[in-house]
Design an enzyme around this catalytic site. Structure first.
Site, short mmCIF file in Angstrom:
data_model
loop_
_atom_site.label_atom_id
_atom_site.label_comp_id
_atom_site.label_asym_id
_atom_site.label_seq_id
_atom_site.Cartn_x
_atom_site.Cartn_y
_atom_site.Cartn_z
N SER A 105 -0.07 -5.85 7.04
CA SER A 105 1.12 -6.35 7.73
C SER A 105 0.93 -6.39 9.24
CB SER A 105 2.33 -5.46 7.41
OG SER A 105 2.66 -5.54 6.06
N HIS A 132 2.40 -11.63 6.38
CA HIS A 132 1.22 -11.97 5.58
C HIS A 132 1.17 -13.49 5.46
CE1 HIS A 132 0.30 -7.84 3.95
NE2 HIS A 132 1.50 -7.66 4.47
N HIS A 161 0.84 -7.14 -3.20
CA HIS A 161 1.33 -5.80 -3.48
C HIS A 161 1.92 -5.75 -4.90
CE1 HIS A 161 1.64 -6.46 0.89
NE2 HIS A 161 1.37 -5.18 1.01
N TYR A 207 4.50 -4.14 -5.71
CA TYR A 207 5.97 -4.21 -5.64
C TYR A 207 6.50 -5.65 -5.57
CZ TYR A 207 5.47 -4.66 -0.51
OH TYR A 207 5.12 -5.07 0.76
N GLU A 208 5.62 -6.61 -5.28
CA GLU A 208 6.05 -8.01 -5.28
C GLU A 208 6.21 -8.55 -6.70
OE1 GLU A 208 4.06 -10.60 -2.15
OE2 GLU A 208 2.75 -8.84 -2.15
N ALA A 250 -0.74 -1.24 7.57
CA ALA A 250 0.25 -0.57 8.42
C ALA A 250 0.80 0.59 7.61
CB ALA A 250 1.36 -1.54 8.81
N MET A 255 2.03 1.35 1.11
CA MET A 255 2.30 0.73 -0.20
C MET A 255 1.18 -0.21 -0.65
SD MET A 255 6.27 -0.22 0.65
CE MET A 255 7.33 0.96 1.52
N SER A 256 -0.02 0.00 -0.14
CA SER A 256 -1.12 -0.90 -0.49
C SER A 256 -2.43 -0.12 -0.53
CB SER A 256 -1.21 -2.03 0.55
OG SER A 256 -1.57 -1.50 1.83
N ASN A 311 4.86 3.47 12.43
CA ASN A 311 6.11 4.22 12.64
C ASN A 311 5.88 5.63 12.12
OD1 ASN A 311 6.37 2.43 9.97
ND2 ASN A 311 7.38 4.40 9.61
N HIS A 313 11.13 -2.89 8.48
CA HIS A 313 9.88 -3.65 8.52
C HIS A 313 9.68 -4.30 9.89
CE1 HIS A 313 6.39 -5.54 6.74
NE2 HIS A 313 6.80 -6.74 7.10
#
Length: 272
Positions: A30, A61, A83, A85-86, A113, A211-212, A235, A247
């Site tokens: 990201s 992306h 991902h 989650y997509e 990220a 998450m990746s 963050n 995000h």
């Protein structure tokens, strides 16, 4: 159609577009796709034009492969990743890594990220991934194993190359770039973690969370690729951060540190 046949179709399509084959793969997370803009003599191929490729849906992306020259190396860059989650399967999430191996890639640099858990980190830090903790309860190798891709039980003792990590530290010192090291915890998402979850992750040894990356690295090791992982601490995670997570904050931070990120990765490529 068999999985191996899909790989061969994708391989054939990509090789038909190329005059030279890449040896280094780049997976850009990201806000980090800017690196692909630095590639010279680029051949850009949108994901939706590539047989059997999924399409990225996440902001930050771009969604294309960029092949060309960067610091004297022939590279193939994923400008945007996939991902779980997509709604993609793990086979789809990791498909580009299989394809990279099939067209001759030997080493990959995986970037992301991530939320900082180590209280000594701050947003904008670049972290060498020393190791990861897979907290997704998923593994892309579940199911029948095709020996042509790799052995049934791949060793993960050195998922991330110590040699490439040491090289990265040398480049960071030379370029006067602050670099930190730590363990990446991979979770499913897409919701951010609760403060209690972050406390737990810190207790078990995680320095950052995202998450990746974990599925791609498992497949990379199964394929015999050498891996370097770099996280942008975008963050501080829930319970450490003093405000709610968004995000947009991730994108803002990666925008601020893009010059250092570019300098570091280009320095690594030049030294590889």
């Amino acid at each position: 159609m068999k999985f191996s046949e899909k790989i061969q179709q994708t391989r054939g399509y990509l090789l038909s577009r190329l005059d030279q084959y890449p040896s280094i793969g780049l997976v850009l997370g990201s806000g980090l796709g800017i690196l692909a803009e630095e590639i010279e003599n680029p051949i850009a191929i949108p994901y939706d034009e590539i047989p059997h490729f999924p399409v990225s849906t996440v902001a930050g992306h771009k969604g294309q492969l960029v092949i060309g020259d960067l610091k004297g190396k022939r590279v193939i860059a994923m400008q945007g990743r996939f991902h779980y989650y997509e709604g993609h399967s793990l086979e789809a999430v990791t498909y580009p890594i299989r394809v990279m191996k099939a067209i001759g890639v030997k080493q990959i640099i995986v970037t992301n990220a991530a939320g900082g858990i180590n209280p000594n980190f701050k947003p904008g830090d670049l972290m060498i991934i020393q190791d990861h903790i897979n907290l997704t309860s998923q593994n892309p190798l579940i199911g029948p194993n095709e020996e042509k891709f790799g052995g049934r039980f791949p060793d993960m003792s050195e998922a991330y190359s110590r040699k490439l990590a040491d090289l990265t530290k040398e480049v960071a010192i030379k370029e006067k770039i602050k670099i930190v090291e730590g363990v990446y915890a991979g979770v499913l998402g897409p919701s951010y973690e609760t403060p209690a979850e972050i406390k737990f992750l810190g207790i078990i040894g995680a320095s950052a969370v995202g998450m990746s990356t974990v599925p791609e690295v498992i497949i990379a090791k199964h394929s015999g690729l050498e891996v370097l992982g770099i996280s942008c601490i975008s963050n501080m995670a829930a319970g450490i951060s003093e405000h709610f997570l968004t995000h947009d904050e991730v994108m803002e931070t990666t925008e601020k540190i893009k010059a250092q990120f570019l300098q570091l990765v280009k320095g690594i490529l030049a030294a590889m």
